[in-house]
Design a protein around this motif. Structure first.
Motif, PDB file in Angstrom:
ATOM      1  N   ASP A 182      47.513  68.453 104.927  1.00 33.02           N
ATOM      2  CA  ASP A 182      48.784  67.854 104.498  1.00 33.02           C
ATOM      3  C   ASP A 182      49.161  68.338 103.097  1.00 33.02           C
ATOM      4  O   ASP A 182      50.320  68.657 102.821  1.00 33.02           O
ATOM      5  CB  ASP A 182      48.675  66.326 104.474  1.00 33.02           C
ATOM      6  N   THR A 185      50.787  71.690 102.833  1.00 32.34           N
ATOM      7  CA  THR A 185      52.210  71.736 103.217  1.00 32.34           C
ATOM      8  C   THR A 185      53.082  71.046 102.174  1.00 32.34           C
ATOM      9  O   THR A 185      54.246  70.760 102.450  1.00 32.34           O
ATOM     10  CB  THR A 185      52.437  71.063 104.578  1.00 32.34           C
ATOM     11  N   ASN A 186      52.508  70.773 100.998  1.00 33.17           N
ATOM     12  CA  ASN A 186      53.210  70.018  99.951  1.00 33.17           C
ATOM     13  C   ASN A 186      53.592  68.631 100.463  1.00 33.17           C
ATOM     14  O   ASN A 186      54.639  68.089 100.122  1.00 33.17           O
ATOM     15  CB  ASN A 186      54.448  70.774  99.449  1.00 33.17           C
ATOM     16  N   SER A 188      54.580  67.670 103.315  1.00 31.60           N
ATOM     17  CA  SER A 188      55.648  67.526 104.311  1.00 31.60           C
ATOM     18  C   SER A 188      55.085  67.000 105.625  1.00 31.60           C
ATOM     19  O   SER A 188      55.795  66.366 106.412  1.00 31.60           O
ATOM     20  CB  SER A 188      56.354  68.863 104.540  1.00 31.60           C
ATOM     21  N   SER A 189      53.804  67.259 105.869  1.00 31.51           N
ATOM     22  CA  SER A 189      53.115  66.685 107.011  1.00 31.51           C
ATOM     23  C   SER A 189      52.410  65.407 106.564  1.00 31.51           C
ATOM     24  O   SER A 189      51.896  65.319 105.442  1.00 31.51           O
ATOM     25  CB  SER A 189      52.088  67.673 107.555  1.00 31.51           C
ATOM     26  N   TYR A 225      55.057  59.663 100.924  1.00 27.80           N
ATOM     27  CA  TYR A 225      54.001  60.282 101.737  1.00 27.80           C
ATOM     28  C   TYR A 225      53.007  59.225 102.201  1.00 27.80           C
ATOM     29  O   TYR A 225      52.615  59.204 103.380  1.00 27.80           O
ATOM     30  CB  TYR A 225      53.271  61.366 100.941  1.00 27.80           C
TER      31      TYR A 225
END
Length: 453
Positions: A182, A185-186, A188-189, A225
């Motif tokens: 995660d 992906t910075n 994003s996931s 997040y």
């Protein structure tokens, strides 16, 4: 109306609205209007417990694994001298045996300490869980190490006392491959949050009903997040602890010191002045580590006076004090920790009236005597004096308005009889008995009541 008063008026009005609706929305504006459960403000004193696989090497700190991988010279040297080259951190887990862990004995120690709540590290940044989590297969205290639900045992023992049971929980895990994916992906996931963190916290809440959720490990990602507001809305609206639970402020980048039921902002947070929100000072008896260290020296531990100094400053400014000890891998609370906690409890038996359920007074630290901190309760003002005065006479500068008539009564907690006093302009002199006949031997509390007020 000043800014602080306006803040509290707004908070109270919104609290009434949300109490009537019985619903908190998953956003900070709504969540922040939840009233703080009264038990937490009254409690004042908690015990923090950092216990996990890091308790096996019990060297450097609870960040042993991360700093070993990060090539910390003292840890690298320690491992090279004492373990084979192929040794991995995971191999420490089998030696996290907890063979002397007795939850009832721990609960007795915390009761003697005068604690009103306990917070156990259910999972630190290493990812090892102290309960048989469905979401940490093979890396939990049931599958390896103690082969016991040590969290559950402590929960049951604490709940047989008047102490509240709470849980620390780290959001991130240093080397969890799903979290690292995660992060790559910075964020994003959100596979790590959706598949592990949210169900893991709900598992803890549903199975153990903690009164505190003490979040940590939030600082690498935004609260969106971590789905923090969604989780807290569930906690406040639907969970089995919705009416009692309190949470801290570590729920994402920019959230600490702003949101949550109480704030602790950073480790050992002790601002020395009143805050807009309820706050907590999480601190350690071992000055250098939260986890147990086998190589600690006596000078590394706070003295009884140092602990009482932190306590006085914290409570006077409206905070709670969360005092950390690190148990050993065998499940022992080291005698130096037990002694410090027992000394605190003995002091509280005499002086707890000035601590529990107290409120900040109009002054926190005396205007001329920096050794004195104030609290209040009902019609009494309490002056906590951290140093016995010369000539058995304490001089105070902030309480002159309480001594305008002869009706003011001053007593020394734990000692019978009224103390004589004299007012010289706005400076008050209180005359004490000889120190040798006073019950407390470290820090003393004067109770001041102006019977004309």
């Amino acid at each position: 109306m000043n800014e602080l008063n306006a803040y509290w008026v707004f908070t109270i009005l919104m609290s009434f609205i949300l109490i009537a609706s019985g619903k908190y929305d998953p956003n900070w504006d709504s969540l922040d209007t939840r009233p703080l459960p009264q038990w937490y403000d009254d409690a004042k004193i908690g015990i923090f417990l950092h216990w996990g696989v890091f308790s096996v090497p019990s060297f450097h700190s609870e960040w042993f694994w991360s700093e070993w991988i990060g090539k910390s010279p003292d840890i690298v040297d320690y491992m090279e001298k004492n373990f084979p080259p192929e040794f991995s951190y995971q191999e420490f887990a089998k030696d996290f045996t907890a063979e002397f862990f007795n939850a009832t004995q721990w609960a007795e120690i915390f009761t003697k300490a005068g604690a009103r709540y306990v917070v156990l590290t259910s999972k630190h940044h290493e990812g090892f869980t102290l309960w048989p989590s469905r979401y940490s297969f093979g890396w939990n205290a049931k599958d390896i190490g103690p082969h016991r639900d040590v969290l559950g045992e402590l929960n049951e023992a604490i709940k047989r006392t008047d102490i509240k049971f709470g849980l620390y929980h780290s959001l991130y895990e240093w080397f969890n491959p799903i979290y690292r994916a995660d992060k790559a992906t910075n964020f994003s996931s959100q596979d790590f949050v959706d598949g592990k963190i949210i169900p893991e916290i709900k598992e803890l809440v549903n199975n153990y009903h903690p009164s505190v959720i003490w979040s940590d490990g939030d600082w690498e990602a935004e609260d969106t997040y971590w789905r923090s507001t969604e989780l807290l809305a569930w906690l406040y609206n639907e969970s089995p602890v919705k009416d009692e639970v309190v949470v801290n402020d570590r729920w994402g980048i920019g959230i600490p010191c702003h949101h949550g039921d109480f704030i602790n902002c950073k480790d050992r947070y002790n601002p020395g002045e009143l805050q807009k929100k309820k706050w907590e000072n999480a601190m350690t008896i071992d000055k250098d580590s939260w986890g147990f260290r086998r190589n600690a020296k006596l000078s590394d531990y706070l003295t009884p006076l140092e602990i009482l100094t932190v306590l006085a400053r914290t409570i006077s400014c409206g905070g709670n004090l969360l005092i950390n000890v690190g148990p050993s891998k065998e499940g022992i609370i080291n005698p130096i920790f037990e002694e410090r906690l027992t000394q605190l409890g003995n002091w509280l038996k005499i002086n707890g009236e000035a601590i529990y359920s107290s409120q900040p007074w109009t002054a926190q630290n005396d205007s001329i005597n920096s050794n004195v901190w104030y609290t209040s309760k009902d019609d009494a003002v309490y002056a906590i004096d951290l140093e016995w005065p010369q000539n058995n006479t304490v001089i105070l500068g902030s309480v002159g308005n309480l001594f305008k008539t002869a009706d003011t009564v001053v007593t020394l907690l734990g000692n019978g009889g009224k103390l004589k006093w004299a007012l010289n302009k706005d400076r008050v002199e209180i005359y004490l008995p000889d120190k040798a006949i006073v019950n407390s031997d470290t820090a003393w509390v004067f109770k001041i009541i102006d019977n004309k007020l």
